[in-house]
Design a protein around this motif. Structure first.
Motif, PDB file in Angstrom:
ATOM      1  N   PHE A  51      12.916   5.783  -1.313  1.00  0.00           N
ATOM      2  CA  PHE A  51      12.089   6.973  -1.078  1.00  0.00           C
ATOM      3  C   PHE A  51      10.640   6.498  -1.164  1.00  0.00           C
ATOM      4  CE2 PHE A  51      16.139   8.580  -2.295  1.00  0.00           C
ATOM      5  CZ  PHE A  51      16.289   9.780  -1.613  1.00  0.00           C
ATOM      6  N   ALA A  52      10.056   6.283   0.004  1.00  0.00           N
ATOM      7  CA  ALA A  52       8.740   5.658   0.069  1.00  0.00           C
ATOM      8  C   ALA A  52       7.671   6.532  -0.578  1.00  0.00           C
ATOM      9  CB  ALA A  52       8.376   5.355   1.519  1.00  0.00           C
ATOM     10  N   ALA A  53       6.752   5.874  -1.289  1.00  0.00           N
ATOM     11  CA  ALA A  53       5.653   6.587  -1.940  1.00  0.00           C
ATOM     12  C   ALA A  53       4.473   5.627  -2.076  1.00  0.00           C
ATOM     13  CB  ALA A  53       6.078   7.105  -3.314  1.00  0.00           C
ATOM     14  N   VAL A  54       3.289   6.214  -2.258  1.00  0.00           N
ATOM     15  CA  VAL A  54       2.086   5.419  -2.516  1.00  0.00           C
ATOM     16  C   VAL A  54       2.121   4.993  -3.974  1.00  0.00           C
ATOM     17  CG1 VAL A  54      -0.431   5.463  -2.591  1.00  0.00           C
ATOM     18  CG2 VAL A  54       0.785   6.666  -0.761  1.00  0.00           C
ATOM     19  N   MET A  55       1.933   3.720  -4.242  1.00  0.00           N
ATOM     20  CA  MET A  55       2.090   3.206  -5.595  1.00  0.00           C
ATOM     21  C   MET A  55       0.785   2.680  -6.198  1.00  0.00           C
ATOM     22  SD  MET A  55       5.169   3.990  -6.004  1.00  0.00           S
ATOM     23  CE  MET A  55       5.540   3.264  -7.586  1.00  0.00           C
ATOM     24  N   GLN A  56      -0.346   2.931  -5.560  1.00  0.00           N
ATOM     25  CA  GLN A  56      -1.624   2.575  -6.164  1.00  0.00           C
ATOM     26  C   GLN A  56      -2.708   3.475  -5.591  1.00  0.00           C
ATOM     27  OE1 GLN A  56      -2.439  -1.532  -5.323  1.00  0.00           O
ATOM     28  NE2 GLN A  56      -2.037  -1.346  -3.136  1.00  0.00           N
ATOM     29  N   GLY A  57      -3.717   3.703  -6.403  1.00  0.00           N
ATOM     30  CA  GLY A  57      -4.799   4.578  -5.965  1.00  0.00           C
ATOM     31  C   GLY A  57      -4.618   6.000  -6.465  1.00  0.00           C
TER      32      GLY A  57
END
Length: 436
Positions: free
Chosen positions: A189-195
């Motif tokens: 389940f793709a997600a943004v992992m920084q910022g």
């Protein structure tokens, strides 16, 4: 106003140069300042910051300023800051900067940063983290994940990570190339992992998993590479609440070895790296396999011991069967004899009772029949007397006669028609007459 002022106006450059000179003269020193970052960005190695101070009660900005750290200085400050704090500069962070005033004729006023105190930011981060932990405990959700149990056969794994990231690749390889040959079903389940987008992106991924919660045994949150320092997105209340309340065990492997973020604290299990998270799942299945082997051995041992006991019991029974059969035979023959005697006695008693009853019935029937015959004989005598009393011959012998017309006795002479032929019966004979 002096007229010369209008005769000799200053150019903007001249005016700004005067301001710059005044600033240089009035503020020659460097100062430590506490502020919150409303923006932080890097451009060609330089770090540009927007500083803000907010009212304690209304959260309204009461002061703003721009600050710059030139690349030559920032290249030294940044590694130290990120190594100590574990985070990059980002909006919302509290910082303590050593600055000096600068007014540039072309770019205006700004503070030039010469140093940054990472311990101050660490203290603020620790306070924020403690506040989040305190609120989670007050809500009663801080330990909810710890109360869950990882299924013995946890093989359906939902992974939250950035698509195509090295960390996700390491996790998948470690999981699928396990020595036990265990089979795992992994879905990303793709997600943004920084910022700054980490919080909302990971929460959205958890929401998608929740819609199919019955399809998975556990959730793994891993960082797909990226800078170790960029961890601020994992220290938020909203994300911690979502993970704490999630119905499946959540395992973290976000590569943050120096310290725990809030997400690590509320998770079911915290691993240092994505590979370690995969090994955690493998170890769980290995423990299950070992437990099954142990149970199988225990079952086999108990079955063997039971079979040995039953074998001895059967041998003992087989040796006792002839004697037992003889005893049972004798016992049953005796029981049969007693039953036969009881049956014979009961039958004889029943026969005697029946004979007595038959004799009683016979005597009763004979008396009833005799009484019935006497009654009927008497009734016949009475009927005979009545019949005799009604006998027409008797009336005729007494001098009476009977006249009939068409075979019927004539009771009313008025009913005979003129010329009717009637027959009269007397004691001795009959005669006919015609009616005139």
């Amino acid at each position: 106003m002096n007229k010369d002022t209008f005769d000799k106006p200053l150019s903007l450059l001249e005016l700004n140069s005067l301001v710059a000179a005044v600033v240089d003269i009035s503020l020659p020193d460097e100062y430590w300042v506490e502020a919150e970052l409303s923006e932080a960005r890097e451009v060609r190695g330089h770090c540009y910051m927007e500083l803000v101070e907010k009212d304690e009660f209304s959260n309204t900005p009461t002061a703003r300023a721009s600050a710059k750290c030139w690349a030559s200085r920032w290249s030294l400050l940044r590694p130290k800051f990120e190594r100590i704090t574990g985070q990059r500069l980002h909006a919302g962070m509290k910082v303590m900067l050593r600055v000096r005033a600068q007014f540039h004729a072309a770019y205006g006023f700004s503070w030039i940063v010469s140093d940054i105190n990472p311990e101050y930011t660490m203290g603020d981060l620790a306070r924020r983290r403690q506040e989040i932990v305190r609120q989670l405990k007050a809500e009663g959700v801080f330990d909810l994940q710890k109360e869950l149990r990882l299924p013995l056969f946890a093989q359906r794994i939902a992974v939250i990570s950035s698509e195509g990231a090295a960390g996700y690749g390491d996790f998948s390889r470690q999981l699928h190339d396990n020595q036990g040959g265990y089979i795992y079903k992994v879905e990303l389940f793709a997600a943004v992992m920084q910022g700054e987008a980490v919080e909302q992106s990971v929460i959205a991924a958890l929401g998608r998993i929740y819609e199919r919660v019955d399809d998975f045994d556990a959730v793994v949150i891993i960082r797909g590479g990226g800078a170790t320092s960029d961890m601020s997105g994992f220290d938020t209340l909203a994300l911690a609440e979502n993970v704490a309340n999630f119905p499946l065990p959540v395992i973290t492997g976000i590569g943050h070895e120096r310290d725990e973020c809030v997400l690590d604290m509320v998770a079911f299990a915290r691993m240092k790296t994505p590979t370690a998270a995969a090994q955690f799942l493998i170890d769980n299945l290995q423990r299950t396999a070992l437990r099954l082997d142990q149970l199988a051995d225990r079952i086999a041992d108990r079955v063997q011991r039971r079979m040995d006991v039953e074998r001895v019991r059967l041998v003992s029974l087989s040796e006792r069967i002839p004697m037992l059969f003889s005893l049972v035979k004798t016992k049953e023959w005796g029981r049969a004899d007693r039953l036969m005697q009881r049956i014979t006695t009961a039958a004889n008693r029943q026969l005697v009772t029946a004979e007595t009853h038959v004799d009683t019935l016979q005597r009763t029937i004979e008396m009833s029949v005799r009484r019935k015959i006497d009654n009927e004989r008497h009734r016949l005598e009475l009927l005979a007397q009545r019949v005799e009393a009604e006998n027409p011959d008797r009336l005729l012998r007494r001098g009476y006669s009977i006249t009939t017309y068409n075979g019927k006795a004539v009771r009313d002479a008025a009913q005979l028609p003129q010329g009717a032929l009637v027959e009269t019966h007397v004691e001795k004979g009959t005669f006919k007459s015609r009616v005139e």
